[in-house]
Design an enzyme around this catalytic site. Structure first.
Site, PDB file in Angstrom:
ATOM      1  N   GLY A 152      25.285 -85.448  73.390  1.00 33.96           N
ATOM      2  CA  GLY A 152      24.969 -86.344  72.270  1.00 33.96           C
ATOM      3  C   GLY A 152      24.044 -87.455  72.689  1.00 33.96           C
ATOM      4  O   GLY A 152      23.793 -87.684  73.881  1.00 33.96           O
ATOM      5  N   GLU A 153      23.512 -88.107  71.696  1.00 31.76           N
ATOM      6  CA  GLU A 153      22.572 -89.202  71.910  1.00 31.76           C
ATOM      7  C   GLU A 153      22.889 -90.254  70.861  1.00 31.76           C
ATOM      8  O   GLU A 153      23.085 -89.914  69.686  1.00 31.76           O
ATOM      9  CB  GLU A 153      21.150 -88.645  71.702  1.00 31.76           C
ATOM     10  CG  GLU A 153      20.037 -89.605  72.042  1.00 31.76           C
ATOM     11  CD  GLU A 153      19.619 -89.479  73.505  1.00 31.76           C
ATOM     12  OE1 GLU A 153      19.378 -88.353  73.946  1.00 31.76           O
ATOM     13  OE2 GLU A 153      19.550 -90.543  74.172  1.00 31.76           O
ATOM     14  N   GLY A 154      22.975 -91.493  71.251  1.00 26.26           N
ATOM     15  CA  GLY A 154      23.223 -92.547  70.256  1.00 26.26           C
ATOM     16  C   GLY A 154      22.427 -93.784  70.585  1.00 26.26           C
ATOM     17  O   GLY A 154      21.587 -93.768  71.493  1.00 26.26           O
ATOM     18  N   GLY A 155      22.682 -94.849  69.851  1.00 28.81           N
ATOM     19  CA  GLY A 155      21.978 -96.098  70.059  1.00 28.81           C
ATOM     20  C   GLY A 155      22.208 -96.632  71.467  1.00 28.81           C
ATOM     21  O   GLY A 155      21.346 -97.254  72.076  1.00 28.81           O
ATOM     22  N   PHE A 156      23.361 -96.361  72.023  1.00 32.51           N
ATOM     23  CA  PHE A 156      23.755 -96.853  73.338  1.00 32.51           C
ATOM     24  C   PHE A 156      23.052 -96.092  74.466  1.00 32.51           C
ATOM     25  O   PHE A 156      22.643 -96.665  75.454  1.00 32.51           O
ATOM     26  CB  PHE A 156      25.273 -96.693  73.442  1.00 32.51           C
ATOM     27  CG  PHE A 156      25.883 -97.100  74.744  1.00 32.51           C
ATOM     28  CD1 PHE A 156      26.275 -98.405  74.962  1.00 32.51           C
ATOM     29  CD2 PHE A 156      26.099 -96.164  75.746  1.00 32.51           C
ATOM     30  CE1 PHE A 156      26.866 -98.779  76.163  1.00 32.51           C
ATOM     31  CE2 PHE A 156      26.675 -96.519  76.941  1.00 32.51           C
ATOM     32  CZ  PHE A 156      27.065 -97.834  77.158  1.00 32.51           C
ATOM     33  N   GLY A 157      22.931 -94.822  74.302  1.00 31.74           N
ATOM     34  CA  GLY A 157      22.337 -94.005  75.357  1.00 31.74           C
ATOM     35  C   GLY A 157      22.684 -92.541  75.159  1.00 31.74           C
ATOM     36  O   GLY A 157      22.845 -92.082  74.027  1.00 31.74           O
ATOM     37  N   THR A 158      22.843 -91.844  76.288  1.00 30.22           N
ATOM     38  CA  THR A 158      23.088 -90.411  76.227  1.00 30.22           C
ATOM     39  C   THR A 158      24.539 -90.115  76.595  1.00 30.22           C
ATOM     40  O   THR A 158      25.104 -90.764  77.466  1.00 30.22           O
ATOM     41  CB  THR A 158      22.161 -89.687  77.232  1.00 30.22           C
ATOM     42  OG1 THR A 158      20.841 -90.179  77.002  1.00 30.22           O
ATOM     43  CG2 THR A 158      22.164 -88.193  77.038  1.00 30.22           C
ATOM     44  N   LYS A 173      29.312 -91.660  78.744  1.00 31.21           N
ATOM     45  CA  LYS A 173      28.261 -92.321  77.957  1.00 31.21           C
ATOM     46  C   LYS A 173      27.418 -93.164  78.902  1.00 31.21           C
ATOM     47  O   LYS A 173      27.875 -94.180  79.409  1.00 31.21           O
ATOM     48  CB  LYS A 173      28.892 -93.221  76.891  1.00 31.21           C
ATOM     49  CG  LYS A 173      29.599 -92.447  75.790  1.00 31.21           C
ATOM     50  CD  LYS A 173      30.204 -93.369  74.751  1.00 31.21           C
ATOM     51  CE  LYS A 173      29.161 -94.018  73.856  1.00 31.21           C
ATOM     52  NZ  LYS A 173      29.776 -94.777  72.736  1.00 31.21           N
ATOM     53  N   ASP A 271      31.987 -99.462  62.609  1.00 31.77           N
ATOM     54  CA  ASP A 271      30.971 -98.404  62.597  1.00 31.77           C
ATOM     55  C   ASP A 271      31.605 -97.053  62.254  1.00 31.77           C
ATOM     56  O   ASP A 271      31.338 -96.047  62.913  1.00 31.77           O
ATOM     57  CB  ASP A 271      30.242 -98.362  63.943  1.00 31.77           C
ATOM     58  CG  ASP A 271      28.867 -97.710  63.832  1.00 31.77           C
ATOM     59  OD1 ASP A 271      28.381 -97.511  62.695  1.00 31.77           O
ATOM     60  OD2 ASP A 271      28.277 -97.375  64.882  1.00 31.77           O
TER      61      ASP A 271
HETATM   62  N1  LIG Z   1      34.295 -88.510  73.615  1.00 30.21           N
HETATM   63  C1  LIG Z   1      33.411 -87.640  73.186  1.00 30.21           C
HETATM   64  N2  LIG Z   1      33.671 -86.322  73.247  1.00 30.21           N
HETATM   65  C2  LIG Z   1      32.763 -85.415  72.812  1.00 30.21           C
HETATM   66  N3  LIG Z   1      31.575 -85.742  72.271  1.00 30.21           N
HETATM   67  C3  LIG Z   1      31.246 -87.043  72.173  1.00 30.21           C
HETATM   68  C4  LIG Z   1      32.136 -88.060  72.636  1.00 30.21           C
HETATM   69  N4  LIG Z   1      31.567 -89.262  72.405  1.00 30.21           N
HETATM   70  C5  LIG Z   1      30.389 -89.007  71.825  1.00 30.21           C
HETATM   71  N5  LIG Z   1      30.171 -87.685  71.686  1.00 30.21           N
HETATM   72  C6  LIG Z   1      29.019 -87.035  71.070  1.00 30.21           C
HETATM   73  O1  LIG Z   1      27.866 -87.832  71.290  1.00 30.21           O
HETATM   74  C7  LIG Z   1      27.351 -88.319  70.041  1.00 30.21           C
HETATM   75  C8  LIG Z   1      26.787 -89.705  70.221  1.00 30.21           C
HETATM   76  O2  LIG Z   1      27.852 -90.571  70.562  1.00 30.21           O
HETATM   77  P1  LIG Z   1      27.667 -92.130  70.708  1.00 30.21           P
HETATM   78  O3  LIG Z   1      29.015 -92.736  70.652  1.00 30.21           O
HETATM   79  O4  LIG Z   1      26.798 -92.466  71.850  1.00 30.21           O
HETATM   80  O5  LIG Z   1      26.865 -92.431  69.438  1.00 30.21           O
HETATM   81  P2  LIG Z   1      26.361 -93.816  69.076  1.00 30.21           P
HETATM   82  O6  LIG Z   1      25.767 -94.477  70.243  1.00 30.21           O
HETATM   83  O7  LIG Z   1      27.462 -94.497  68.366  1.00 30.21           O
HETATM   84  O8  LIG Z   1      25.272 -93.514  68.044  1.00 30.21           O
HETATM   85  P3  LIG Z   1      24.807 -94.593  67.098  1.00 30.21           P
HETATM   86  O9  LIG Z   1      24.251 -95.666  67.950  1.00 30.21           O
HETATM   87  O10 LIG Z   1      23.830 -93.876  66.254  1.00 30.21           O
HETATM   88  O11 LIG Z   1      26.035 -95.055  66.361  1.00 30.21           O
HETATM   89  C9  LIG Z   1      28.531 -88.224  69.067  1.00 30.21           C
HETATM   90  O12 LIG Z   1      28.108 -88.102  67.731  1.00 30.21           O
HETATM   91  C10 LIG Z   1      29.238 -86.974  69.566  1.00 30.21           C
HETATM   92  O13 LIG Z   1      28.649 -85.809  69.048  1.00 30.21           O
END
Ligand SMILES: Nc1ncnc2c1ncn2[C@@H]1O[C@H](COP(=O)(O)OP(=O)(O)OP(=O)(O)O)[C@@H](O)[C@H]1O
Length: 472
Positions: A152-158, A173, A271
């Site tokens: 996954g990829e989010g605002g925080f990182g990978t 993360k 969130d």
């Molecule tokens: N504990 C976990 N187990 C399995 N997959 C995960 C887990 N945490 C995150 N992911 C996967 O990674 C993705 C991105 O997670 P993350 O928490 O980094 O998103 P985010 O940084 O909140 O994104 P945004 O900044 O857009 O809210 C999730 O949507 C999920 O598919």
């Protein structure tokens, strides 16, 4: 097994990787259970010292003390381990709209949990509380952060999938390196701190973290079946059925009720959205991503906290946007949006649709008022009587949650109770339909429990009550 890993000395406030402790040698493996426990305790102290650094110069000893400060909450917290959904009647009906405390407080209960769990020398160290991982260990767990381990990829990182030395799968993360602004660092510490305070089957569990030079990494429980958005988009096998969607709604409502009502200090997630709802192989939900979460004090006089608006487009409470005042009802609003997403399969904002249909909440509520709930239902949902009834009731609840001002919105606890009622009625309808179908025809029905550990729900295969699918 991590008891051989680097432990923070009580006097340290920041962890520095020490080669002396970093390896996996025999010497380290031979530490006695007692010294391992002591060292692990020091490490937990270090975790919190890290979290408090920059906020107040807290000596580890001070974390344990201050019984006056913790006495009112400790009993409650100690009854919460292994929480399954309902507990602590003393907190029934209390207002959960509370203000943010000036400083984070540490109840000390984690030390007590630690002492209890550490009696088993075979327990994994992250079970005793969050631990500090070494970079080498996390490199090993992810095959050096290999692309094929990226999940996954989010605002925080990978986010990477990893396998620790003891065989435990984790989600790792890893922060984006050009990301290190002040607010980002706050988000990183926030997520660790908040996760370290909570324990619930519908919330991802924190195993530990790493902060070393420009590496900032959070290690949490791995949830193996993607996120809710992927399920609604059909990227994870079978589309979710109505009963499964209802179970997910109940799980998320339980998680939020716990955060708002039963934690030592109430927590507002801030969130809630489909991509932050992770799904297990049994189609149960776990809420993730506490980067924006806020802790609120137990000051019953306070009704809100004033804060910079955070959240994701389409899910943010308009009352919060207007007033900058955050309460637990902001999570309730986002939860209402999530309910509508579960029912419709649509994202909260769908820019490719005609202008009048782009805001899913507005579109769905209009249909609700016009009594056209069946048109709101995800085209992939079966239109049998039970499913339509559930959709009507869930949409009614969602409409209360997304009230424009926070006053009339239900609490998450109210939502839980309503959802259990919906579930009960759905079961009754299914049983009735099933009975009438089998007495009037040879239609087949079966009892499947694919989705749930709770108890199997009847699933009607016969589509006698199916209404025609009308494309909205
Ligand atoms: N504990 C976990 N187990 C399995 N997959 C995960 C887990 N945490 C995150 N992911 C996967 O990674 C993705 C991105 O997670 P993350 O928490 O980094 O998103 P985010 O940084 O909140 O994104 P945004 O900044 O857009 O809210 C999730 O949507 C999920 O598919």
């Amino acid at each position: 097994m991590f008891l051989h890993k680097t432990y923070v000395q009580p006097e340290d406030f920041f962890w520095i990787e020490s080669p002396k402790h970093g390896g996996t040698g025999a010497q380290a493996k031979n530490v006695s259970a007692f010294s391992a426990i002591r060292r692990a305790a020091k490490k937990v102290v270090g975790v919190f010292a890290f979290l408090f650094s920059g906020q107040r110069n807290l000596k580890p000893r001070e974390c344990r003390s201050d019984p006056g400060e913790i006495s009112s909450t400790h009993d409650r917290e100690s009854t919460l381990s292994g929480w399954t959904g309902y507990s602590s009647p003393s907190t029934f009906g209390r207002s959960t709209e509370r203000k943010v405390s000036g400083q984070y407080r540490f109840s000390g209960s984690r030390f007590q949990n630690f002492g209890k769990d550490s009696s088993s020398s075979s327990s994994k160290s992250w079970q005793l509380g969050p631990v500090i991982f070494s970079f080498v260990e996390l490199q090993r767990a992810t095959a050096n952060f290999a692309l094929n381990n990226q999940i996954g990829e989010g605002g925080f990182g990978t986010v990477f999938k990893g396998k620790l030395d003891d065989g435990t799968f984790v989600a790792i993360k890893r922060a984006r390196k050009n990301n290190y602004g002040k607010s980002w660092l706050t988000e990183f510490k926030n997520e660790i701190y908040t996760l370290s305070k909570i324990e619930h089957m519908n919330l991802v569990k924190l195993y530990g973290f790493l902060e070393h030079e420009d590496e900032k990494v959070i290690v949490v429980e791995y949830v193996n079946n993607g996120n809710l958005r992927e399920h609604l988009d059909g990227l994870r096998g079978n589309r979710l059925e109505m009963a499964e969607r209802l179970e997910i709604a109940i799980d998320v409502a339980h998680a939020l009720t716990y955060l708002h009502t039963y934690t030592e200090t109430a927590i507002i997630h801030r969130d809630i959205k489909a991509s932050n709802i992770l799904i297990t192989d049994k189609l149960r939900a776990k809420v993730a991503d506490f980067g924006f979460a806020r802790l609120v004090s137990d000051d019953s006089e306070a009704t809100h906290i004033s804060t910079q608006v955070k959240g994701s487009a389409g899910y943010v409470d308009p009352d919060y946007l207007r007033t900058f005042q955050l309460t637990d009802k902001s999570d309730v609003y986002s939860y209402g949006v999530l309910l509508i997403e579960l029912l419709t399969g649509r994202r909260p904002i769908e820019l490719k649709r005609p202008r009048k249909d782009r805001l899913t909440v507005k579109w769905a509520l209009k249909r609700h008022i016009e009594d056209e709930v069946v048109l709101v239902m995800d085209p992939f949902l079966k239109r049998n009587r039970a499913a339509i009834e559930v959709a009507e009731k869930m949409l009614r609840l969602a409409s209360e949650c997304v009230a424009p001002t926070r006053g009339p919105r239900p609490s998450m606890k109210d939502c839980v109770e309503k959802l259990w009622g919906i579930r009960r009625e759905m079961k009754e309808t299914m049983l009735c339909s099933s009975a009438s179908v089998s007495s009037s025809s040879s239609a087949t029905h079966s009892f499947l429990g694919r989705d749930s550990d709770r108890f199997a729900l009847p699933r009607i295969i016969d589509d006698e009550n199916t209404t025609q699918l009308v494309s909205p």
